[in-house]
Every structure is written in C-alpha cells, then in structure tokens.
Design a protein around this motif. Structure first.
Motif, short mmCIF file in Angstrom:
data_model
loop_
_atom_site.label_atom_id
_atom_site.label_comp_id
_atom_site.label_asym_id
_atom_site.label_seq_id
_atom_site.Cartn_x
_atom_site.Cartn_y
_atom_site.Cartn_z
N LYS A 156 -3.85 2.94 -0.40
CA LYS A 156 -4.39 2.21 -1.55
C LYS A 156 -3.26 1.35 -2.13
O LYS A 156 -2.09 1.58 -1.82
CB LYS A 156 -4.91 3.19 -2.61
N PRO A 157 -3.60 0.35 -2.95
CA PRO A 157 -2.53 -0.45 -3.56
C PRO A 157 -1.67 0.43 -4.45
O PRO A 157 -2.18 1.31 -5.16
CB PRO A 157 -3.29 -1.49 -4.39
N SER A 217 -7.59 -3.81 -6.40
CA SER A 217 -6.83 -4.43 -5.31
C SER A 217 -6.25 -5.78 -5.74
O SER A 217 -5.55 -6.42 -4.97
CB SER A 217 -7.72 -4.62 -4.08
N SER A 261 0.82 -1.21 0.00
CA SER A 261 0.00 0.00 0.00
C SER A 261 0.86 1.26 0.00
O SER A 261 1.95 1.28 0.54
CB SER A 261 -0.89 0.02 1.24
#
Length: 153
Positions: free
Chosen positions: A122-123, A144, A113
């Motif tokens: 977030k990824p 994801s 992340s």
C-alpha cells in the motif's frame, strides 16, 4: 498536466519580469514610481518573512512513514526522486517572490509502497507541514493520491 501548466505559467511570468527589467529607458512617471514602490513594499513585513527583502519564506516539511525503504518523489525547491530509508523527513525553506505570492507553488510528496499489516503493498503514509501546521496527508496511506499543497500568500 496541471503541474506542468503551473510550472510553465510561472516560468513565463518570470521570463516576462526579467525581460522587462533590462530596459535602458527610464520612466519616472508617477504611475511607474507608485507601481515600483507598491511592488517593493509588498514583501516587506509580510508574515513569515525572514528579512526586509521582497518575498516570503516558509518552512516546508515532507514526511513519509513506515519501515524499510521506499522510492520517494518530492517537489519543493526542485524535483527529487530517490530511494530512502523509512521513516523519512526532509525540510526545505521555500521563498516565494513576485508572481509566486499570488499564483502559488505546488509542493508535493509521492511515497512508494510499503507492506501493510495484511501483508499487501500500500502507499506509505505521507504528510506535508508548512510553518509547523500540517496541510496535507494521504490518510495514513489509505489514499493512493500524493500529498500535495498549493503554497501561496
């Protein structure tokens, strides 16, 4: 689960090929000679082949974008998991042989992340390129799912 099944299938196929090669009994029947000739010539001259040996080589580039650092897991010639500084790139040459040419080998990168523009985690964005062509991405971190591609000829 699918990765494990594919890996298990590949390992079993390799084991069968290895155990079949050690036989002392020589069978020069036309069918066996033709089979061996076809098998040996299948890899020679194939696209991406770097030598006349059996098999096909591909350059695979794993990329993870962003800034800072993140955990990255990738699967190429073997499985790797490490803390990296972003942006990060790893290039591997993968040589497919025998059953891998038909069944394929899954390559993947699972980014850790990163902090998004809104401050939320977030990824990290990831991509996979094979022989210079992008074959997988995670929509700039919107998905994801890992970046994953079945490499085969």
């Amino acid at each position: 689960m699918r990765k494990t099944a594919t890996l298990t299938t590949s390992l079993l196929a390799a084991a069968l090929l290895v155990t079949g090669c050690g036989s002392e009994k020589k069978d020069d029947s036309p069918a066996k000679v033709s089979e061996a000739s076809l098998s040996a010539s299948a890899g020679s001259g194939a696209k991406g082949s770097s030598s006349p040996e059996k098999g096909v080589s591909h350059q695979v580039v794993f990329e993870v974008g962003g800034t800072g650092s993140a955990q990255v897991m990738w699967n190429g010639n073997s499985n790797h998991f490490e803390q990296v500084t972003l942006p990060w790139t790893k290039t591997e040459t993968m040589r497919l042989e025998d059953a891998q040419l038909k069944v394929g080998v899954t390559v993947s990168v699972l980014p850790g992340s990163v902090k998004g523009s809104d401050g939320m985690l977030k990824p990290a964005p990831c991509t996979i390129k094979v022989d210079g062509k992008q074959v997988a991405d995670n929509q700039d971190g919107k998905s994801s799912e890992p970046c994953e591609y079945k490499l085969k000829d």
